[in-house]
Design a protein around this motif. Sequence first.
Motif, mmCIF file in Angstrom:
data_model
loop_
_atom_site.group_PDB
_atom_site.id
_atom_site.type_symbol
_atom_site.label_atom_id
_atom_site.label_comp_id
_atom_site.label_asym_id
_atom_site.label_seq_id
_atom_site.Cartn_x
_atom_site.Cartn_y
_atom_site.Cartn_z
ATOM 1 N N SER A 1 0.821 -1.203 0.000
ATOM 2 C CA SER A 1 0.000 0.000 0.000
ATOM 3 C C SER A 1 0.860 1.260 0.000
ATOM 4 C CB SER A 1 -0.950 -0.003 1.197
ATOM 5 O OG SER A 1 -0.263 0.199 2.414
ATOM 6 N N VAL A 2 2.036 1.201 0.607
ATOM 7 C CA VAL A 2 2.910 2.387 0.629
ATOM 8 C C VAL A 2 3.387 2.704 -0.781
ATOM 9 C CG1 VAL A 2 5.065 3.364 1.514
ATOM 10 C CG2 VAL A 2 3.615 1.993 3.018
ATOM 11 N N ARG A 4 2.016 1.776 -3.658
ATOM 12 C CA ARG A 4 0.849 2.096 -4.485
ATOM 13 C C ARG A 4 0.279 3.483 -4.178
ATOM 14 N NH1 ARG A 4 -1.806 -2.013 -3.116
ATOM 15 N NH2 ARG A 4 -3.055 -1.088 -1.472
ATOM 16 N N ASN A 5 0.270 3.879 -2.909
ATOM 17 C CA ASN A 5 -0.404 5.111 -2.507
ATOM 18 C C ASN A 5 0.537 6.270 -2.183
ATOM 19 O OD1 ASN A 5 -3.125 4.168 -2.687
ATOM 20 N ND2 ASN A 5 -2.733 2.945 -0.867
ATOM 21 N N THR A 6 1.800 6.137 -2.568
ATOM 22 C CA THR A 6 2.759 7.204 -2.279
ATOM 23 C C THR A 6 3.655 7.446 -3.492
ATOM 24 O OG1 THR A 6 2.770 6.255 -0.046
ATOM 25 C CG2 THR A 6 4.263 8.088 -0.457
ATOM 26 N N GLU A 68 -0.869 -0.030 6.791
ATOM 27 C CA GLU A 68 -1.502 0.081 5.492
ATOM 28 C C GLU A 68 -1.881 1.547 5.337
ATOM 29 O OE1 GLU A 68 -4.922 -2.314 3.234
ATOM 30 O OE2 GLU A 68 -5.605 -1.317 5.051
ATOM 31 N N VAL A 69 -1.370 2.191 4.288
ATOM 32 C CA VAL A 69 -1.727 3.588 4.056
ATOM 33 C C VAL A 69 -2.791 3.651 2.978
ATOM 34 C CG1 VAL A 69 0.539 4.450 4.779
ATOM 35 C CG2 VAL A 69 0.123 3.969 2.365
ATOM 36 N N THR A 70 -3.562 4.741 2.999
ATOM 37 C CA THR A 70 -4.646 4.909 2.046
ATOM 38 C C THR A 70 -4.248 5.930 0.983
ATOM 39 O OG1 THR A 70 -5.634 6.580 3.473
ATOM 40 C CG2 THR A 70 -6.424 4.320 3.721
ATOM 41 N N GLU A 71 -5.040 5.989 -0.062
ATOM 42 C CA GLU A 71 -4.797 6.937 -1.140
ATOM 43 C C GLU A 71 -4.759 8.360 -0.585
ATOM 44 O OE1 GLU A 71 -6.870 8.165 -5.397
ATOM 45 O OE2 GLU A 71 -7.566 6.411 -4.300
ATOM 46 N N TRP A 73 -2.728 9.859 1.393
ATOM 47 C CA TRP A 73 -2.438 9.985 2.819
ATOM 48 C C TRP A 73 -1.324 10.978 3.106
ATOM 49 C CZ3 TRP A 73 2.193 8.770 5.297
ATOM 50 C CH2 TRP A 73 3.164 8.169 4.478
ATOM 51 N N PHE A 96 -6.798 -1.838 11.734
ATOM 52 C CA PHE A 96 -6.675 -2.577 10.476
ATOM 53 C C PHE A 96 -7.923 -3.396 10.178
ATOM 54 C CE2 PHE A 96 -5.340 -6.283 7.956
ATOM 55 C CZ PHE A 96 -4.807 -5.618 6.855
ATOM 56 N N LYS A 99 -11.842 -0.720 10.223
ATOM 57 C CA LYS A 99 -11.272 0.510 9.677
ATOM 58 C C LYS A 99 -12.036 1.778 10.049
ATOM 59 C CE LYS A 99 -9.068 -1.911 5.849
ATOM 60 N NZ LYS A 99 -7.928 -2.291 6.581
#
Length: 141
Positions: A1-2, A4-6, A68-71, A73, A96, A99
Amino acid sequence: SVVRNTPEADIYVADNASTDDSVSFVQQNFPQVKIIQNKVNGGFAKGYNDALQELDEDIFVLLNSDVEVTENWLPPLVIQFKDPAVAAAQPKIKDFRKKEFFEYAGAAGGFIDALGYPYCRGRIFDVLEQDLGQYDDTIDI
């Protein structure tokens, strides 16, 4: 997730002198991630401190490997550092599995009361609040 979302940040993994195949796993599966291999496993804090000495970045975000980070963030956190008085920031931390609730460790901001006891917004002892936007603000921590 890091990864993908960073997309806007350089991502580093600080390897704390591991003896398993975690470095090769990261190299093979996430070639865009840079790896800093510490010479010794000095524990949690020393591991971070040793790795940070190898970096020349303006802002550091320290993430444990179990997050897990989100879009989107990161940008709200980076904006805080445009104020020269800001030296550290903490986002809301969510559970986690559930949520919509805060996570026990950190919740929506960590504090220390006048007697030296730590507490968090979004957590009272072992009871976690549901995130209903009640802490969607920026305050001193």
